[in-house]
Motif scaffolding. Structure first.
Motif, PDB file in Angstrom:
ATOM      1  N   ARG A  55     -61.961  -9.834 -71.780  1.00 22.28           N
ATOM      2  CA  ARG A  55     -61.880  -8.688 -72.697  1.00 22.28           C
ATOM      3  C   ARG A  55     -62.592  -7.469 -72.132  1.00 22.28           C
ATOM      4  N   ARG A  56     -63.700  -7.725 -71.464  1.00 26.78           N
ATOM      5  CA  ARG A  56     -64.393  -6.583 -70.835  1.00 26.78           C
ATOM      6  C   ARG A  56     -63.487  -5.925 -69.794  1.00 26.78           C
ATOM      7  N   ALA A  57     -62.851  -6.761 -68.992  1.00 29.53           N
ATOM      8  CA  ALA A  57     -61.978  -6.213 -67.947  1.00 29.53           C
ATOM      9  C   ALA A  57     -60.808  -5.454 -68.560  1.00 29.53           C
ATOM     10  N   LEU A  58     -60.230  -6.027 -69.607  1.00 28.68           N
ATOM     11  CA  LEU A  58     -59.105  -5.356 -70.260  1.00 28.68           C
ATOM     12  C   LEU A  58     -59.547  -4.070 -70.942  1.00 28.68           C
ATOM     13  N   SER A  59     -60.736  -4.100 -71.505  1.00 26.54           N
ATOM     14  CA  SER A  59     -61.242  -2.900 -72.170  1.00 26.54           C
ATOM     15  C   SER A  59     -61.421  -1.761 -71.177  1.00 26.54           C
ATOM     16  N   ASP A  60     -62.020  -2.070 -70.051  1.00 20.14           N
ATOM     17  CA  ASP A  60     -62.206  -1.024 -69.040  1.00 20.14           C
ATOM     18  C   ASP A  60     -60.865  -0.490 -68.555  1.00 20.14           C
ATOM     19  N   ALA A  61     -59.925  -1.400 -68.372  1.00 24.11           N
ATOM     20  CA  ALA A  61     -58.616  -0.964 -67.895  1.00 24.11           C
ATOM     21  C   ALA A  61     -57.919  -0.090 -68.932  1.00 24.11           C
ATOM     22  N   THR A  62     -58.046  -0.487 -70.193  1.00 21.16           N
ATOM     23  CA  THR A  62     -57.436   0.304 -71.252  1.00 21.16           C
ATOM     24  C   THR A  62     -58.050   1.701 -71.299  1.00 21.16           C
ATOM     25  N   ASP A  63     -59.352   1.748 -71.153  1.00 17.07           N
ATOM     26  CA  ASP A  63     -60.019   3.053 -71.122  1.00 17.07           C
ATOM     27  C   ASP A  63     -59.524   3.892 -69.950  1.00 17.07           C
ATOM     28  N   ALA A  64     -59.339   3.225 -68.826  1.00 17.33           N
ATOM     29  CA  ALA A  64     -58.885   3.957 -67.638  1.00 17.33           C
ATOM     30  C   ALA A  64     -57.490   4.526 -67.872  1.00 17.33           C
ATOM     31  N   PHE A  65     -56.613   3.733 -68.468  1.00 20.11           N
ATOM     32  CA  PHE A  65     -55.267   4.240 -68.749  1.00 20.11           C
ATOM     33  C   PHE A  65     -55.305   5.336 -69.816  1.00 20.11           C
TER      34      PHE A  65
ATOM     35  N   ALA B  55     -60.536 -12.361 -65.965  1.00 15.59           N
ATOM     36  CA  ALA B  55     -59.453 -11.463 -65.551  1.00 15.59           C
ATOM     37  C   ALA B  55     -59.948 -10.456 -64.527  1.00 15.59           C
ATOM     38  N   SER B  56     -59.154 -10.278 -63.499  1.00 13.73           N
ATOM     39  CA  SER B  56     -59.444  -9.240 -62.522  1.00 13.73           C
ATOM     40  C   SER B  56     -58.122  -8.631 -62.109  1.00 13.73           C
ATOM     41  N   ARG B  57     -58.180  -7.423 -61.646  1.00 15.04           N
ATOM     42  CA  ARG B  57     -56.924  -6.788 -61.281  1.00 15.04           C
ATOM     43  C   ARG B  57     -56.485  -7.238 -59.900  1.00 15.04           C
ATOM     44  N   LEU B  58     -55.209  -7.028 -59.632  1.00 11.28           N
ATOM     45  CA  LEU B  58     -54.714  -7.339 -58.303  1.00 11.28           C
ATOM     46  C   LEU B  58     -55.424  -6.442 -57.291  1.00 11.28           C
TER      47      LEU B  58
END
Lengths: 555, 606
Positions: free
Chosen positions: A265-275, B68-71
């Protein structure tokens, strides 16, 4: 662990979204708007330089907390190749948790809106200086070197033009032959010209007050430069903005999936913020281009040296310079700045000579003024569109900020450098770049045991060996479209060929002159200072500094 | 220096303890004979984990290792390329990738030991991913490739969608395309419960302008978390909230990205679709991964060996000098030479692995892979190694001259005009025996310069004079002998019987080499080993289980795809790799991390 973290991006989105101007990503413009960018862009150069230094690197660079000399965030690594130190870099924006977060004591938060158009460089060395002959604006012919007080030290050394004049005289850079202006404190010599016979001299100065600067650029009462009103330009949303908005919904839905771990969830949260950042950049905007206004300016008559400096004075200087650029009155300008007498104290003698004791004071005292100037200048240049290519003026400009020394008094190692703007697209920006070689800490003794940073009990100096300073000039020259033949000076080669006293790895070198040359002291054959160069790979001096292959500003 | 000696000894003790840990966990042979299914059988009960086949103590697993990690950049580019080439020709795919400017728009990764190590999913990556997705969509449309992609993926879903104009594509074919496309892009079947977003619904429905809708679907897919990240949305729960078993697709995807740095191909996806998915299915997948795409597996082995032996950071080239010229006649001393040296080591490793040779051959093989004139000159070799080396056509070193990795130029190259015995020893102890070594004290670096400038003694004697007295003696009594044994190899790795001595840029003497040494503290048995040279020491190392154990550590590090060196808590998994190599085969060790039962599980924090 309970997942309740609010990420930096979420903070920006929630609290500062309306206040933080996200740089407009013109590569993401509708395709009709992209077509506006054609041809060789016009370019400008502004240098803003101090004499001496303003204390420790922690005054300039972010995140040097705790053990103040160890980066807590080393960042990504660019590998330069065998034998060369890796470059650590990270997005400048990653050091700023909110619009109000201070980037560093000197820059504060004033530059936060423009971080994607800024590079902050650490680990650039003029290995040893001694007096005041640092190569302020590149190469050997600057900073009083060979002239005046210091002429007797290396009286036969040839000079070359300082970087500002070199650019101004180059017709690839300055095809319209627009003017150069050299402004500031006259004792601080860093703008040098070379005449047709090969002799060199300091560039003429326009004075030390804003009124003198204004008159030099626009004529008395602005009579030499007519004003123009410009036109407003609007752009529409990127055609895929709606799609990205929908994708963001998908990300949020996935984030609620029951299988996910807290780490997921942390990783997804950061990615969502980035997008989310990207999505905001796809929105349309409105701006003005082709505007030239200067008669509304009220240049003061305060003397930059003797009357101290106030922030409004610095902002006025920035307004005059940016108006000069937008009115096509100048292509290059050097602003030599020295603090002079402050509150009855000679700033240089009292504070700059005691960098350890007065680190904090220097930052507190001059920081607000420096960021007032830089913030205003970058704000002016980034908010207006250059009609020549549809980019903002900052995109077409390089604003160079640095000083004579690094952390030590009279020592040029680790001189901080800020470069803002993209030079017409030649410079990838948005990064904090650290060229320090983390395997080569030369302290103690690097200051020849005569500096506060060598004294027992002093805080550690920032004495990682880095890259030779002149590589930033090579970088900027090439970013500005110059070729080596435009800036390399073959007369300098004779002083470097076959030198055996510059360290084992540098023996038998030839052809390292021009803006790839390392610095003044190396000219003294077998001089003690040459030993400092053993740590540097001189064969790299003519190359631009390694940068990330992408720019965080894509406008 | 006394303190350093103590540190060194303590480290050796700690090293022994790590070994003890490695040996202390239950061997692979204790598994039940029957092969447990990985998915979608009933998940194991936490109390019955040993019964279910989990070999190592779950309580010691690192939590969050497979979050989870990105590619990574390489994985992203490979995956996008694979997606395109399922439908387009290679040249067409390359045109689309060029239009998208993938290489310049996706940011570089962070430093990596063995595996791709992507930096955080920040706005730089997000912006790059958006721009690439946008440009891929535009390129497919403007180049007229959209229809080809749609029909190809619909066909992969076994729908017959040829014939009709794209604008008139049936709903069945639209849905087949979405299923076929997302199965590959997400590396598992679409889950309608969570993934039926607006763009998916539009694409699978009957409305809208079909080309526009499907182009948007493609762009949208390339921006989804299931495409851009390694996600385990279909994992199965266990009775432990912090332990889950991966689906067959999750296992296959993880194996594919580990060995290929790419998405699974059609064969792998078909294996993942098997129900039940058994351990033999995974073994079949691994075999496929090892054989179907030699270019990819070779690239992965290259990544491993370069990380293991730090081949990308060989010492810098020495500066020009009279002595250097004397040492390197006919040899181009440049960066290309360093690359050739490291490539030769990589080629040897790949040969041993892919020819299914024993891991001991890494230290005993007399086959040369030198192909460039300069490296051949260093090796005194007349004939370049064939492009494809076999037992029959191999170019071999003369008996007793050079064997295995320890005697290859890349590991012998010192970056100066003298060999560096201590440096060579430290490399061997760290890389081949996993012995933690204390960093050299600052004065040691200064001493190196003194040794290089000596004008009367061999390097060995100069080192002995400097290090066998005073505070240096403690560590160097252990360090030096291993390096001295390789004295017959010069600073570039050439064989030699004498060492040239220079003074004032003139050769003044040739002094004989003494490579006899009594090696201490290298082998766990503690028995001093007298050796006559590096060849003999290589042979002893190859026979020793110590090298196999150390190699197991590095392989586990690689196989677990983690950034940092595994610690003692993972000694059980290391032992699993070690046991896999009990038949002597390097390849079995390299695939052990995947074929170990634990590969199908993850532990995490809820």
């Amino acid at each position: 662990m309970k997942y309740n973290r609010v990420s930096r991006r979420m903070f920006l989105q929630g609290a500062g979204g309306a206040l933080l101007p996200i740089p407009f990503l013109s590569s993401l413009l509708p395709r009709a708007a992209w077509a506006q960018s054609t041809g060789v862009p016009p370019r400008r150069f502004v240098s803003f330089v101090h004499d001496s230094g303003l204390g420790h690197p922690s005054n300039f660079f972010p995140n040097l907390s705790g053990n103040r000399f160890s980066m807590t965030k080393v960042g990504r690594v660019l590998s330069q190749g065998a034998g060369l130190p890796d470059v650590h870099y990270e997005a400048l924006s990653s050091f700023v948790a909110s619009t109000q977060t201070s980037l560093s004591p000197i820059f504060g938060s004033a530059l936060n809106p423009y971080l994607n158009q800024i590079n902050l460089y650490k680990g650039l060395d003029t290995p040893y200086v001694g007096l005041h002959n640092a190569n302020y604006l590149g190469n050997l012919g600057t900073g009083g070197f060979g002239l005046g007080d210091y002429g007797t030290q290396f009286p036969t050394t040839p000079a070359s033009m300082s970087f500002d004049n070199l650019l101004n005289r180059n017709r690839r850079f300055n095809p319209k032959a627009l003017a150069h202006r050299n402004f500031g404190h006259f004792d601080f010599k860093c703008s040098v010209v070379v005449d047709s016979s090969g002799g060199y001299s300091f560039a003429p100065e326009v004075g030390r007050t804003n009124l003198q600067l204004y008159n030099a650029i626009f004529g008395v009462n602005g009579g030499n430069v007519p004003e123009t009103s410009g036109q407003t330009v609007t752009s529409v949303d990127h055609p895929r903005r709606g799609l990205l908005t929908s994708v963001l919904d998908d990300w949020r839905r996935v984030m609620n999936h029951p299988s996910l771990s807290a780490g997921d969830r942390r990783a997804l949260s950061d990615a969502t913020d980035a997008f989310s950042d990207v999505e905001r950049g796809l929105a349309g905007s409105s701006s003005t281009k082709g505007i030239c206004r200067h008669r509304n300016l009220s240049p003061d008559t305060l003397d930059y040296y003797y009357n101290g400096i106030i922030e409004s004075q610095m902002r006025t200087t920035a307004d005059i310079i940016s108006a000069g650029i937008m009115c096509e009155a100048i292509s290059t300008l050097n602003f030599s700045h020295t603090p002079g007498v402050e509150n009855g104290n000679n700033f240089h003698q009292v504070w700059q000579h005691r960098p350890v004791l007065y680190d904090q004071q220097m930052a507190n005292h001059l920081g607000p003024r420096i960021r007032a100037f830089l913030g205003r200048l970058l704000g002016n240049l980034s908010s207006s569109i250059d009609p020549a290519n549809g980019k903002n003026y900052l995109y077409n400009t390089l604003v160079y900020y640095s000083m004579e020394f690094g952390p030590g008094s009279h020592h040029g190692a680790c001189r901080p450098v800020l470069v803002a703007g993209n030079g017409g697209g030649g410079l990838n920006t948005g990064y904090y770049l650290d060229y320090s070689n983390r395997t080569l800490n030369r302290r103690p003794g690097y200051f020849q045991n005569n500096d506060e940073y060598d004294a027992p009990g002093s805080p550690s100096g920032e004495m990682w060996i880095g890259e030779i300073f002149n590589r930033i000039f090579v970088t900027m020259a090439q970013a500005m479209g110059l070729q080596p033949s435009d800036y390399e000076d073959p007369r300098l080669w004779q002083f470097f060929a076959g030198r055996g006293d510059m360290g084992v790895q540098n023996q038998n070198l030839t052809n390292i002159g021009g803006y790839g040359s390392p610095g003044p002291h190396i000219v003294a054959p077998n001089g003690a200072n040459a030993t400092y160069y053993q740590y540097y790979n001189l064969s790299e001096f003519k190359k631009p500094l390694a940068h990330p292959t992408t720019s965080l500003y894509t406008g | 220096m006394q303190n350093l000696t103590r540190v060194f000894v303590l480290n050796l003790v700690a090293f022994g303890l790590i070994y003890a840990g490695v040996l202390g966990c239950s061997p692979m042979s204790s598994r039940k004979a029957s092969e447990p299914s990985l998915a979608p059988e009933a998940p194991p009960i936490i109390g019955d984990i040993q019964e279910a086949g989990l070999k190592c103590d779950v309580s010691k697993w690192k939590v969050g290792k497979f979050d989870a990690s990105r590619l990574s950049k390489a994985q992203y580019i490979n995956t996008l390329t694979s997606l395109l080439t399922r439908a387009l020709s290679n040249s067409e795919s390359q045109l689309v990738l060029a239009d998208a400017e993938v290489s310049s728009r996706i940011p570089e990764d962070g430093p990596s030991k063995f595996v791709d190590r992507p930096m955080p999913f920040d706005s730089t990556f997000a912006q790059g991913a958006f721009e690439v997705a946008d440009r891929v969509g535009n390129s497919l449309r403007t180049r007229g490739y959209l229809e080809k992609v749609v029909r190809a993926y619909a066909t992969l879903d076994q729908a017959n969608c040829q014939g009709a104009l794209l604008s008139n594509l049936s709903v069945n074919c639209r849905q087949a395309f979405v299923r076929g496309w997302t199965l590959r892009a997400f590396r598992r079947p679409l889950d309608p419960a969570v993934e039926m977003s607006a763009s998916f619904q539009a694409a699978m429905g009957s409305g809208g302008d079909v080309p526009t809708v499907l182009e948007s679907l493609i762009v949208s897919t390339l921006l989804q978390p299931q495409f851009l990240m390694h996600l385990q949305l279909d994992q199965a729960a266990t009775s432990s909230p912090a332990l889950a078993r991966l689906s067959s697709y999750g296992v296959i995807s993880r194996a594919s990205y580990l060995l290929w740095r790419d998405m699974p191909d059609e064969k792998l996806l078909s294996l993942a679709a098997r129900n039940p998915f058994s351990k033999s299915d995974l073994a079949e997948a691994v075999q496929h991964l090892l054989t179907a795409r030699p270019d990819k597996i070779q690239a992965t082995l290259d990544l491993f060996v370069r990380g293991w032996l730090d081949l990308n950071t060989l010492p810098p080239l020495p500066s020009p000098s009279a002595k250097l010229s004397y040492l390197t006649p006919g040899i181009q001393v440049n960066q290309a030479l360093l690359q050739e040296m490291s490539q030769e080591v990589s080629d040897l490793f790949q040969y041993v692995a892919l020819q299914n040779k024993g891991h001991s051959e890494l230290l005993t093989s007399n086959i040369s892979f030198a192909r460039s004139p300069s490296l051949m000159k260093i090796y005194g070799q007349e004939t370049p190694a064939p492009t494809v080396v076999t037992d029959l056509n191999a170019v071999r070193f003369p008996d007793g001259e050079r064997v295995g990795l320890l005697t290859r130029a890349a590991l012998l190259f010192s970056g100066t005009t003298i060999d560096k015995p201590a440096h060579r020893s430290v490399t061997i102890r760290k890389k081949f025996f996993c012995q933690p070594m204390p960093p050299p004290p600052p004065e040691a670096m200064a001493a190196a310069g003194v040794i290089e400038q000596n004008e009367t003694l061999t390097t060995r004697r100069a080192v002995e004079n400097l290090t066998q007295v005073g505070s240096c003696a403690g560590c160097h009594s252990l360090i030096n002998p291993v390096g001295f044994a390789f004295g017959h190899y010069g600073p570039f790795g050439q064989t030699r019987d004498v060492e040239p001595i220079f003074s004032n840029n003139q050769k003044v003497a040739d002094l004989p080499i003494d490579s006899q040494a009594v090696v201490l503290g290298l082998f766990r048995d503690g028995v001093p080993r007298p050796v006559k040279d590096g060849v003999e020491l290589s042979a002893a190392a190859a026979r020793s289980p110590d090298f196999q154990r150390c190699l197991s550590e590095y392989i586990h590090w690689f196989g677990s795809a983690q950034a940092n060196q595994p610690d003692q808590s993972e000694s059980c998994q290391v032992a699993e790799v070690y046991q896999a190599g009990s038949n002597g085969k390097l390849l079995d060790m390299l695939t052990a991390p995947i074929l170990g039962y634990d590969f199908g599980f993850r532990s995490f924090e809820k």
